[in-house]
Design a protein around this motif. Structure first.
Motif, PDB file in Angstrom:
ATOM      1  N   PRO A  27     -12.912  12.171  10.337  1.00 48.67           N
ATOM      2  CA  PRO A  27     -12.893  10.885  11.030  1.00 48.67           C
ATOM      3  C   PRO A  27     -12.952   9.659  10.113  1.00 48.67           C
ATOM      4  N   LEU A  28     -12.925   9.860   8.784  1.00 41.88           N
ATOM      5  CA  LEU A  28     -13.118   8.742   7.872  1.00 41.88           C
ATOM      6  C   LEU A  28     -11.848   8.376   7.117  1.00 41.88           C
ATOM      7  N   LEU A  29     -11.663   7.085   6.896  1.00 39.88           N
ATOM      8  CA  LEU A  29     -10.526   6.603   6.122  1.00 39.88           C
ATOM      9  C   LEU A  29     -10.782   6.900   4.645  1.00 39.88           C
ATOM     10  N   ALA A  30      -9.893   7.711   4.069  1.00 36.45           N
ATOM     11  CA  ALA A  30      -9.988   8.099   2.659  1.00 36.45           C
ATOM     12  C   ALA A  30      -8.606   7.980   2.032  1.00 36.45           C
ATOM     13  N   PRO A  31      -8.083   6.750   1.924  1.00 38.17           N
ATOM     14  CA  PRO A  31      -6.707   6.575   1.447  1.00 38.17           C
ATOM     15  C   PRO A  31      -6.507   7.050   0.017  1.00 38.17           C
ATOM     16  N   LYS A  32      -5.309   7.575  -0.227  1.00 40.69           N
ATOM     17  CA  LYS A  32      -4.956   8.041  -1.574  1.00 40.69           C
ATOM     18  C   LYS A  32      -4.012   7.024  -2.203  1.00 40.69           C
ATOM     19  N   PHE A  33      -4.505   6.341  -3.214  1.00 38.11           N
ATOM     20  CA  PHE A  33      -3.710   5.385  -3.964  1.00 38.11           C
ATOM     21  C   PHE A  33      -3.124   6.108  -5.167  1.00 38.11           C
ATOM     22  N   ASN A  34      -1.928   5.725  -5.590  1.00 37.38           N
ATOM     23  CA  ASN A  34      -1.323   6.378  -6.745  1.00 37.38           C
ATOM     24  C   ASN A  34      -2.013   5.930  -8.035  1.00 37.38           C
ATOM     25  N   ALA A  35      -1.544   6.414  -9.162  1.00 31.41           N
ATOM     26  CA  ALA A  35      -2.175   6.122 -10.450  1.00 31.41           C
ATOM     27  C   ALA A  35      -2.187   4.627 -10.770  1.00 31.41           C
ATOM     28  N   GLU A  36      -1.247   3.891 -10.200  1.00 34.92           N
ATOM     29  CA  GLU A  36      -1.208   2.441 -10.408  1.00 34.92           C
ATOM     30  C   GLU A  36      -2.094   1.684  -9.427  1.00 34.92           C
ATOM     31  N   GLY A  37      -2.687   2.419  -8.470  1.00 27.76           N
ATOM     32  CA  GLY A  37      -3.554   1.790  -7.473  1.00 27.76           C
ATOM     33  C   GLY A  37      -2.840   1.333  -6.219  1.00 27.76           C
ATOM     34  N   PHE A  38      -1.643   1.883  -5.953  1.00 33.04           N
ATOM     35  CA  PHE A  38      -0.842   1.483  -4.798  1.00 33.04           C
ATOM     36  C   PHE A  38      -0.788   2.578  -3.740  1.00 33.04           C
ATOM     37  N   ILE A  39      -0.627   2.127  -2.482  1.00 34.34           N
ATOM     38  CA  ILE A  39      -0.317   3.023  -1.375  1.00 34.34           C
ATOM     39  C   ILE A  39       0.868   2.387  -0.640  1.00 34.34           C
ATOM     40  N   PRO A  40       1.918   3.166  -0.322  1.00 33.40           N
ATOM     41  CA  PRO A  40       3.067   2.581   0.365  1.00 33.40           C
ATOM     42  C   PRO A  40       2.723   2.228   1.811  1.00 33.40           C
ATOM     43  N   VAL A  41       3.363   1.162   2.287  1.00 30.28           N
ATOM     44  CA  VAL A  41       3.153   0.733   3.670  1.00 30.28           C
ATOM     45  C   VAL A  41       4.500   0.364   4.281  1.00 30.28           C
ATOM     46  N   VAL A  42       4.738   0.914   5.463  1.00 34.93           N
ATOM     47  CA  VAL A  42       5.909   0.565   6.260  1.00 34.93           C
ATOM     48  C   VAL A  42       5.421  -0.339   7.381  1.00 34.93           C
ATOM     49  N   THR A  43       6.129  -1.434   7.586  1.00 34.90           N
ATOM     50  CA  THR A  43       5.739  -2.402   8.608  1.00 34.90           C
ATOM     51  C   THR A  43       6.838  -2.484   9.653  1.00 34.90           C
ATOM     52  N   THR A  44       6.442  -2.306  10.928  1.00 32.92           N
ATOM     53  CA  THR A  44       7.399  -2.354  12.026  1.00 32.92           C
ATOM     54  C   THR A  44       6.966  -3.385  13.065  1.00 32.92           C
ATOM     55  N   ASP A  45       7.923  -3.843  13.835  1.00 37.12           N
ATOM     56  CA  ASP A  45       7.651  -4.745  14.946  1.00 37.12           C
ATOM     57  C   ASP A  45       6.912  -3.955  16.031  1.00 37.12           C
ATOM     58  N   ALA A  46       5.786  -4.471  16.481  1.00 32.90           N
ATOM     59  CA  ALA A  46       4.957  -3.756  17.453  1.00 32.90           C
ATOM     60  C   ALA A  46       5.672  -3.553  18.785  1.00 32.90           C
ATOM     61  N   ARG A  47       6.555  -4.451  19.148  1.00 35.61           N
ATOM     62  CA  ARG A  47       7.241  -4.334  20.445  1.00 35.61           C
ATOM     63  C   ARG A  47       8.476  -3.444  20.365  1.00 35.61           C
ATOM     64  N   SER A  48       9.359  -3.747  19.416  1.00 31.24           N
ATOM     65  CA  SER A  48      10.648  -3.057  19.373  1.00 31.24           C
ATOM     66  C   SER A  48      10.628  -1.779  18.536  1.00 31.24           C
ATOM     67  N   GLY A  49       9.675  -1.671  17.599  1.00 29.88           N
ATOM     68  CA  GLY A  49       9.658  -0.534  16.689  1.00 29.88           C
ATOM     69  C   GLY A  49      10.569  -0.709  15.494  1.00 29.88           C
ATOM     70  N   GLU A  50      11.296  -1.818  15.426  1.00 29.60           N
ATOM     71  CA  GLU A  50      12.210  -2.076  14.318  1.00 29.60           C
ATOM     72  C   GLU A  50      11.443  -2.131  12.998  1.00 29.60           C
ATOM     73  N   VAL A  51      12.000  -1.488  11.967  1.00 31.80           N
ATOM     74  CA  VAL A  51      11.399  -1.555  10.640  1.00 31.80           C
ATOM     75  C   VAL A  51      11.653  -2.956  10.088  1.00 31.80           C
ATOM     76  N   LEU A  52      10.571  -3.631   9.700  1.00 34.28           N
ATOM     77  CA  LEU A  52      10.676  -4.981   9.165  1.00 34.28           C
ATOM     78  C   LEU A  52      10.652  -5.002   7.642  1.00 34.28           C
ATOM     79  N   MET A  53       9.797  -4.177   7.054  1.00 31.22           N
ATOM     80  CA  MET A  53       9.701  -4.175   5.594  1.00 31.22           C
ATOM     81  C   MET A  53       8.972  -2.944   5.104  1.00 31.22           C
ATOM     82  N   MET A  54       9.106  -2.719   3.815  1.00 32.57           N
ATOM     83  CA  MET A  54       8.404  -1.649   3.112  1.00 32.57           C
ATOM     84  C   MET A  54       7.764  -2.296   1.900  1.00 32.57           C
TER      85      MET A  54
END
Length: 164
Positions: free
Chosen positions: A25-52
């Motif tokens: 039940p706990l958030l334990a994100p895995k960041f890469n060696a550079e300290g990044f985690i990828p994120v995909v952002t979509t429009d909440a209504r349409s589901g359209e991908v807005l950015m990565m």
């Protein structure tokens, strides 16, 4: 970057077992060696991908805390509050994490109807044709014909973040 890849904020659980990461039940994100985690952002209504993009631990924590999207700008090499310059803020409606907690999905509402610094609604404004390639270069199809705003007016003389 303000944090190192090995740093783990107290708000994130340690990654102690596959079971805990995938079923716990706990958030334990895995960041890469550079300290990044990828994120995909979509429009909440349409589901359209807005950015990565990518987030650092700090960007993820600020997103959770403020309800507005924060990213790590790889081109600017700094924490980036989406909309701080342009006014095109992304109000986060939902944050999801994938099964092994190494990717983030943001569902957002976009102020002023655009997310892309080029002026289109989505950063994914072109499509790639599928099928036989032949001997010619691949030609993209514009799925968005008109820009939502003029980047020259919004950003003025600010340098373009796109790097070759």
């Amino acid at each position: 970057m303000t944090e190192r890849a090995g740093d783990r904020p107290a708000q994130f659980a340690p990654r102690v077992s596959v079971e805990a990461v995938e079923e716990g039940p706990l958030l334990a994100p895995k960041f890469n060696a550079e300290g990044f985690i990828p994120v995909v952002t979509t429009d909440a209504r349409s589901g359209e991908v807005l950015m990565m993009g990518v987030m650092t631990a700090e960007a993820l924590l600020r997103t959770i805390e403020t309800g507005e999207a924060h990213y790590w700008s790889r081109s600017r090499q700094c924490l980036w509050h989406k909309g701080a310059t342009s006014g095109l803020a992304q109000k986060v409606i939902q944050i999801r994490v994938d099964d092994d907690q190494d990717a983030i999905w943001l569902r957002v509402e976009v102020e002023h109807g655009a997310s892309c610094h080029v002026g289109y609604r989505s950063c994914f404004y072109r499509s790639v044709p599928i099928g036989h390639l032949g001997d010619t270069q691949v030609r993209l199809t514009f799925e968005e014909i008109e820009k939502v705003f003029d980047p020259r007016i919004v950003y003025g003389d600010a340098p373009n973040p796109t790097q070759l």
